[in-house]
Design a protein around this motif. Sequence first.
Motif, PDB file in Angstrom:
ATOM      1  N   MET A   1      -1.628 -13.525 -26.061  1.00 17.09           N
ATOM      2  CA  MET A   1      -2.101 -12.402 -25.252  1.00 17.09           C
ATOM      3  C   MET A   1      -2.423 -12.925 -23.850  1.00 17.09           C
ATOM      4  O   MET A   1      -2.991 -13.996 -23.690  1.00 17.09           O
ATOM      5  N   LYS A   2      -2.074 -12.164 -22.861  1.00 11.89           N
ATOM      6  CA  LYS A   2      -2.303 -12.575 -21.475  1.00 11.89           C
ATOM      7  C   LYS A   2      -3.795 -12.531 -21.155  1.00 11.89           C
ATOM      8  O   LYS A   2      -4.535 -11.704 -21.686  1.00 11.89           O
ATOM      9  N   ASP A   3      -4.211 -13.407 -20.266  1.00 10.60           N
ATOM     10  CA  ASP A   3      -5.629 -13.521 -19.909  1.00 10.60           C
ATOM     11  C   ASP A   3      -6.198 -12.221 -19.360  1.00 10.60           C
ATOM     12  O   ASP A   3      -7.309 -11.833 -19.711  1.00 10.60           O
ATOM     13  N   TYR A   4      -5.433 -11.541 -18.496  1.00 11.85           N
ATOM     14  CA  TYR A   4      -5.966 -10.323 -17.883  1.00 11.85           C
ATOM     15  C   TYR A   4      -6.197  -9.227 -18.926  1.00 11.85           C
ATOM     16  O   TYR A   4      -7.111  -8.412 -18.783  1.00 11.85           O
ATOM     17  N   ILE A   5      -5.408  -9.221 -19.988  1.00 11.03           N
ATOM     18  CA  ILE A   5      -5.603  -8.226 -21.052  1.00 11.03           C
ATOM     19  C   ILE A   5      -6.890  -8.533 -21.815  1.00 11.03           C
ATOM     20  O   ILE A   5      -7.677  -7.634 -22.122  1.00 11.03           O
ATOM     21  N   GLU A   6      -7.117  -9.796 -22.100  1.00 12.13           N
ATOM     22  CA  GLU A   6      -8.355 -10.200 -22.772  1.00 12.13           C
ATOM     23  C   GLU A   6      -9.567  -9.849 -21.917  1.00 12.13           C
ATOM     24  O   GLU A   6     -10.557  -9.312 -22.423  1.00 12.13           O
ATOM     25  N   GLU A   7      -9.486 -10.155 -20.624  1.00 14.67           N
ATOM     26  CA  GLU A   7     -10.597  -9.849 -19.717  1.00 14.67           C
ATOM     27  C   GLU A   7     -10.847  -8.345 -19.652  1.00 14.67           C
ATOM     28  O   GLU A   7     -11.992  -7.897 -19.674  1.00 14.67           O
ATOM     29  N   ARG A   8      -9.772  -7.553 -19.587  1.00 14.25           N
ATOM     30  CA  ARG A   8      -9.900  -6.096 -19.551  1.00 14.25           C
ATOM     31  C   ARG A   8     -10.555  -5.583 -20.831  1.00 14.25           C
ATOM     32  O   ARG A   8     -11.454  -4.739 -20.788  1.00 14.25           O
ATOM     33  N   ALA A   9     -10.147  -6.113 -21.962  1.00 11.52           N
ATOM     34  CA  ALA A   9     -10.701  -5.666 -23.243  1.00 11.52           C
ATOM     35  C   ALA A   9     -12.207  -5.931 -23.310  1.00 11.52           C
ATOM     36  O   ALA A   9     -12.979  -5.066 -23.737  1.00 11.52           O
ATOM     37  N   VAL A  10     -12.625  -7.090 -22.857  1.00 16.54           N
ATOM     38  CA  VAL A  10     -14.055  -7.433 -22.866  1.00 16.54           C
ATOM     39  C   VAL A  10     -14.819  -6.569 -21.867  1.00 16.54           C
ATOM     40  O   VAL A  10     -15.915  -6.074 -22.165  1.00 16.54           O
ATOM     41  N   GLU A  11     -14.237  -6.359 -20.686  1.00 14.85           N
ATOM     42  CA  GLU A  11     -14.896  -5.527 -19.672  1.00 14.85           C
ATOM     43  C   GLU A  11     -15.035  -4.084 -20.159  1.00 14.85           C
ATOM     44  O   GLU A  11     -16.093  -3.463 -20.007  1.00 14.85           O
ATOM     45  N   ILE A  12     -13.990  -3.560 -20.748  1.00 18.34           N
ATOM     46  CA  ILE A  12     -14.019  -2.199 -21.279  1.00 18.34           C
ATOM     47  C   ILE A  12     -15.062  -2.077 -22.380  1.00 18.34           C
ATOM     48  O   ILE A  12     -15.799  -1.098 -22.446  1.00 18.34           O
ATOM     49  N   ALA A  13     -15.131  -3.081 -23.227  1.00 23.50           N
ATOM     50  CA  ALA A  13     -16.109  -3.071 -24.313  1.00 23.50           C
ATOM     51  C   ALA A  13     -17.529  -3.005 -23.754  1.00 23.50           C
ATOM     52  O   ALA A  13     -18.366  -2.234 -24.230  1.00 23.50           O
ATOM     53  N   GLY A  14     -17.793  -3.808 -22.733  1.00 18.86           N
ATOM     54  CA  GLY A  14     -19.112  -3.790 -22.104  1.00 18.86           C
ATOM     55  C   GLY A  14     -19.446  -2.428 -21.532  1.00 18.86           C
ATOM     56  O   GLY A  14     -20.567  -1.937 -21.669  1.00 18.86           O
ATOM     57  N   TYR A  15     -18.462  -1.805 -20.901  1.00 19.14           N
ATOM     58  CA  TYR A  15     -18.668  -0.473 -20.319  1.00 19.14           C
ATOM     59  C   TYR A  15     -18.985   0.546 -21.408  1.00 19.14           C
ATOM     60  O   TYR A  15     -19.921   1.339 -21.272  1.00 19.14           O
ATOM     61  N   ILE A  16     -18.221   0.521 -22.488  1.00 23.56           N
ATOM     62  CA  ILE A  16     -18.445   1.476 -23.581  1.00 23.56           C
ATOM     63  C   ILE A  16     -19.843   1.301 -24.169  1.00 23.56           C
ATOM     64  O   ILE A  16     -20.554   2.278 -24.409  1.00 23.56           O
ATOM     65  N   ILE A  17     -20.240   0.071 -24.367  1.00 21.60           N
ATOM     66  CA  ILE A  17     -21.557  -0.199 -24.956  1.00 21.60           C
ATOM     67  C   ILE A  17     -22.676   0.206 -23.994  1.00 21.60           C
ATOM     68  O   ILE A  17     -23.630   0.887 -24.384  1.00 21.60           O
ATOM     69  N   ASP A  18     -22.575  -0.202 -22.731  1.00 22.33           N
ATOM     70  CA  ASP A  18     -23.629   0.085 -21.751  1.00 22.33           C
ATOM     71  C   ASP A  18     -23.785   1.573 -21.473  1.00 22.33           C
ATOM     72  O   ASP A  18     -24.895   2.081 -21.353  1.00 22.33           O
ATOM     73  N   GLN A  19     -22.653   2.263 -21.351  1.00 20.22           N
ATOM     74  CA  GLN A  19     -22.679   3.674 -20.954  1.00 20.22           C
ATOM     75  C   GLN A  19     -22.613   4.632 -22.143  1.00 20.22           C
ATOM     76  O   GLN A  19     -22.684   5.846 -21.936  1.00 20.22           O
ATOM     77  N   LYS A  20     -22.441   4.086 -23.342  1.00 20.40           N
ATOM     78  CA  LYS A  20     -22.210   4.928 -24.535  1.00 20.40           C
ATOM     79  C   LYS A  20     -21.021   5.855 -24.267  1.00 20.40           C
ATOM     80  O   LYS A  20     -21.023   7.030 -24.608  1.00 20.40           O
ATOM     81  N   ALA A  21     -20.017   5.312 -23.601  1.00 18.60           N
ATOM     82  CA  ALA A  21     -18.873   6.083 -23.126  1.00 18.60           C
ATOM     83  C   ALA A  21     -17.870   6.359 -24.230  1.00 18.60           C
ATOM     84  O   ALA A  21     -17.746   5.596 -25.190  1.00 18.60           O
TER      85      ALA A  21
END
Length: 89
Positions: free
Chosen positions: A1-21
């Motif tokens: 898996m490409k690095d930017y995809i991994e970084e995006r997945a982690v960033e998105i996860a943080g957003y979902i958790i923080d914002q209850k999005a």
Amino acid sequence: MKDYIEERAVEIAGYIIDQKATVRQTAKKYGISKSTVHKDVTVRLAEINPSLASRVRDVLNLNKSERHIRGGMATKAKYMQKRVSNLHS
């Protein structure tokens, strides 16, 4: 898996958790499809960081259990707005 995809997945996860999005809100925020958000936080994140994937899953399950309420509120707001515009016409 490409690095930017991994970084995006982690960033998105943080957003979902923080914002209850929701997946839809997250997709709109990041300018990607709902399918991509879903795959990032279910399939890809489970490989990268299983504990983070579990926390995201908890938020998504909560959102899923509440979606009928949000849908009802959206419908109510839609008809209330129509009612107000009809009163002003």
